[in-house]
Design a protein around this motif. Structure first.
Motif: not given
Lengths: 447, 302
Positions: B39, B41-42, B45-46, B48, B50-51, B232-233, B260-261
């Motif tokens: 959770e 980690e998600e 990711v939200t 930005d 990146g994974v 984003g990425q 935006a984060k």
């Protein structure tokens, strides 16, 4: 490595693991779905959208005999691809026109998304379809924004309506409509200032412009490189104004463009256009299936096929195939082939549509395009006899060809050698072609 | 309003969404287990990040949880913060423009806010007592020169320009000569926005950079990459590709006043070790702040 290679490779690995087991556990499916999830997240699809999407996919993937197929990894990708297209809308959406002209479009979006340039592109595109557009400069905030639209309008020869010194965009918009009616423009495109979706004052201003001019369509311009925040932006603009369509910009970059999926999912509104370059003609209808491929990193296969179909002459292709079978392929045919490939567009663009091509590989290819020119020059410096029968090209002929084409003897030599190798390869390929489908279109050129 | 407040204000949306979510997750989990980490980690990711970066942070956190034998989920938030500070570094990265003369080349893709940032940077340096000059080397985009000219007047600094469509390298050459003659401390070069995938435009940039190197070999150099916080990425690829042309010495992160984060800067620091030097948190001339990594992470989680 493209994401597609990554994704399909990983899926294949996952699947290989449980292939021998005879039974797929819930954990296996979960692992597979995680890979898809990560790929979509890497492509900047919003997290919530991904989650919903994965739920949908898992159901379909479990229900189907994914493992029975020869390439289960591809099978899963196919499902993902199909569902992506479903989500983005099956058919390209078009802009609508008012029954009572002028038709008014209002361009809205964040700063730097590309509203002004896109306004110009849209005017240019619709003028080609017989409209008489008027561009309206309502960005009274950013320094030189009005000037920018005027320059764009000048380049396109599309009139621009601006009230210098006036800082009331609502007034400007209203006056512009009157002006359009008197000058018989049937299309008015209003360029508004970029603004943050949380800036209430400026969002109210947009609403006021909307109420004053009653636009046929409000088009939200979104940068295709936008990350997770795309959903907030699109949702806010849509809630406040009721967006009619979306325009995705800067798609000529190498972003996967997952934002496309996010904004479509959150607004439910269609993406109508894609802006794809620096030139004012670089705008095209949005094709959901191509975008789905792009998000998955599959390359724009469809566009490539289409371009190939446009460029390749069917009759010539049949002739060529015959020549290949009978080993009659000459430098003339080769030159012809090269020109056909060139017709498909700049080589790097064509190659960019092939799955698995990455930016790095492409940067090398541009050098090769120059080489392509050399090859052409060399062939054109040959006599008709030499082109038909390269075997006669001896030392002194090579020297002459090199001098005539402005290249070196080494280059001539290497072309001759590559040409022979290619002939051999083609012979093999055409033999294969007899058994299977046509081998055409799989030519490897020596560049 | 001090830096910290302004940053906090600008980041409030980010902070709220991240911390609220983390708190939510922490409340709903009674123990520290893999589901909890998934959770968390998600959530990263939200933002930005990146994974890859998110996974790295989670791995770092997991390690700390094991080492310190933590069983209380609420302690995990502090650990994540620690992991982030670790990545971003505690040192404040300043513009390296001492001693004079210095050249700042401002680069980036289209629409990120290069010209506006230059206006703000010029204002900041002028207030620091520097003699600043601007070079309008975005000769491509319609009215870009006019836009920079308006900024130069607003701030009160000299601008060197040529006509639209002229060679940007020639503009830079002129500007360098003028900067020398007028003894400017800092020359800030605006460049046209270009997607990093455009080979010939990137070559053009390489040429501009080479001219600066050749004409002012002893000057301090900053190559600032302007990044839009909503990106984003792809921002990581942008940073990589621009660095190949001319080493990026710092990032200007713009539009942080939206929702935006800006988490991508953590990914960039983590993957490429390029520091953020300045952030844009508003529309006003003084809405540009030096970036303080520690404050950034603090503000994100306070």
């Amino acid at each position: 490595m493209s994401i597609f290679e990554g994704l399909s490779g990983k899926l294949q690995n996952t699947i290989n693991k449980f292939r021998g087991k005879g039974r797929v556990t819930e954990k296996d499916v979960k692992e597979m779905m995680r890979e898809i999830k990560l790929a979509l997240l890497e492509a900047d699809v919003n997290f919530k959208v991904v989650k919903d999407f994965i739920n949908k996919i898992s159901q379909r993937a479990v229900g189907q005999d994914v493992l029975e197929s020869l390439t289960p990894g591809q099978q899963v990708i196919k499902i993902v691809h199909e569902e992506l297209i479903d989500l983005m809308g099956r058919v390209p959406a078009k802009v609508t026109f008012s029954s009572k002209p002028p038709t008014v479009y209002m361009m809205v979006g964040l700063q730097g998304s590309g509203k002004t340039t896109t306004s110009g592109k849209l005017a240019n595109l619709l003028r080609k379809q017989g409209k008489s557009p008027l561009l309206v400069a309502c960005d009274v905030y950013r320094p030189a924004a009005v000037k920018q639209l005027q320059v764009v309008g000048n380049q396109l020869n599309v009139p621009v309506f601006a009230l210098e010194g006036n800082t009331d965009p609502i007034h400007i918009a209203k006056k512009a409509i009157e002006h359009a009616a008197s000058k018989l423009h049937d299309l008015v495109i209003i360029d508004t200032a970029g603004r943050l979706h949380i800036n209430e004052e400026l969002m109210d201003e947009l609403e006021n412009i909307k109420n004053a001019v009653r636009p046929q369509e409000i088009l939200l311009v979104i940068d295709s490189m936008t990350g997770q925040d795309a959903v907030n932006v699109a949702d806010s603009f849509n809630q406040k104004l009721g967006v009619d369509g979306l325009i995705l910009t800067k798609l000529d970059g190498d972003t996967r463009g997952g934002a496309a999926l996010s904004v479509k999912a959150v607004t439910g509104k269609p993406i109508k256009f894609a802006a794809t370059g620096e030139k004012l003609s670089d705008i095209e209808p949005f094709f959901p299936d191509r975008m789905a491929s792009r998000i998955l990193g599959m390359g724009d296969v469809l566009s490539l096929i289409e371009k190939a179909q446009e460029a390749f002459d069917e009759k010539k292709a049949l002739e060529l195939e015959k020549k290949l079978r009978t080993q009659q392929f000459t430098f003339d045919d080769f030159l012809d082939q090269m020109q056909q490939v060139k017709k498909m567009g700049p080589l790097n663009q064509v190659l960019g549509m092939i799955p698995g091509m990455n930016a790095k590989a492409l940067s090398n290819i541009e050098v090769d395009e120059k080489k392509l020119g050399h090859v052409e020059a060399i062939i054109k410096s040959m006599t008709a006899k030499e082109r038909n029968d390269p075997g006669i090209i001896n030392g002194s002929r090579r020297k002459r060809i090199a001098a005539g084409s402005g290249t070196t003897i080494q280059e001539v030599n290497s072309l001759l050698k590559q040409f022979e190798e290619m002939k051999k390869m083609m012979k093999m390929m055409s033999n294969m072609g007899k058994r299977g489908g046509k081998g055409l279109g799989k030519f490897r050129m020596p560049f | 309003m001090g830096f910290f407040d302004k940053l906090k204000d600008g980041l409030s949306k980010t902070r709220k969404s991240i911390t609220e979510k983390i708190d939510q997750v922490l409340v709903s989990f009674g123990k520290v287990d893999d589901d909890l980490f998934d959770e968390l980690e998600e959530i990263l990711v939200t933002a930005d990040l990146g994974v890859d970066t998110a996974v790295r942070i989670i791995e770092d956190t997991k390690k700390m949880v094991r080492e310190r034998k933590i069983t209380d989920p609420s302690k995990v938030k502090e650990l994540i913060k620690e992991a982030l500070v670790e990545i971003m570094g505690e040192e404040t990265e300043k513009l390296e423009i001492e001693p004079s003369p210095a050249v700042i080349m401002v680069i980036g893709v289209n629409g990120v806010g290069k010209t506006t940032s230059i206006g703000k940077i010029a204002n900041m340096l002028k207030n620091d007592g520097k003699k600043v000059m601007l070079a309008a080397a975005d000769t491509f985009r319609a009215a870009a020169i006019d836009q920079l000219e308006i900024w130069s007047k607003r701030v009160g600094v000299d601008l060197i320009k040529q006509d639209e469509g002229s060679d940007p390298a020639a503009v830079i050459y002129d500007a360098i000569q003028a900067a020398r003659a007028r003894k400017a401390d800092v020359l800030i070069c605006d460049t046209a926005g270009r997607l990093h995938t455009k080979k010939n435009l990137m070559e053009e940039l390489r040429k501009v950079s080479r001219i600066i190197d050749r004409e002012m070999p002893n000057a301090k150099r900053e190559n600032l990459l302007v990044l839009d916080a909503t990106t984003g990425q792809n921002a990581v690829t942008q940073a990589k590709t621009f660095s190949e042309v001319s080493e990026v010495t710092g990032i200007v992160l713009t539009k942080l006043d939206g929702t935006a984060k800006g988490g991508i800067v953590i990914a960039i620091k983590s993957e490429l070790n390029v520091p953020v030097k300045l952030i844009g948190v508003g529309e006003q001339l003084d809405d540009l702040q030096p970036f303080d990594a520690k404050d950034f992470v603090e503000a994100l989680f306070s």
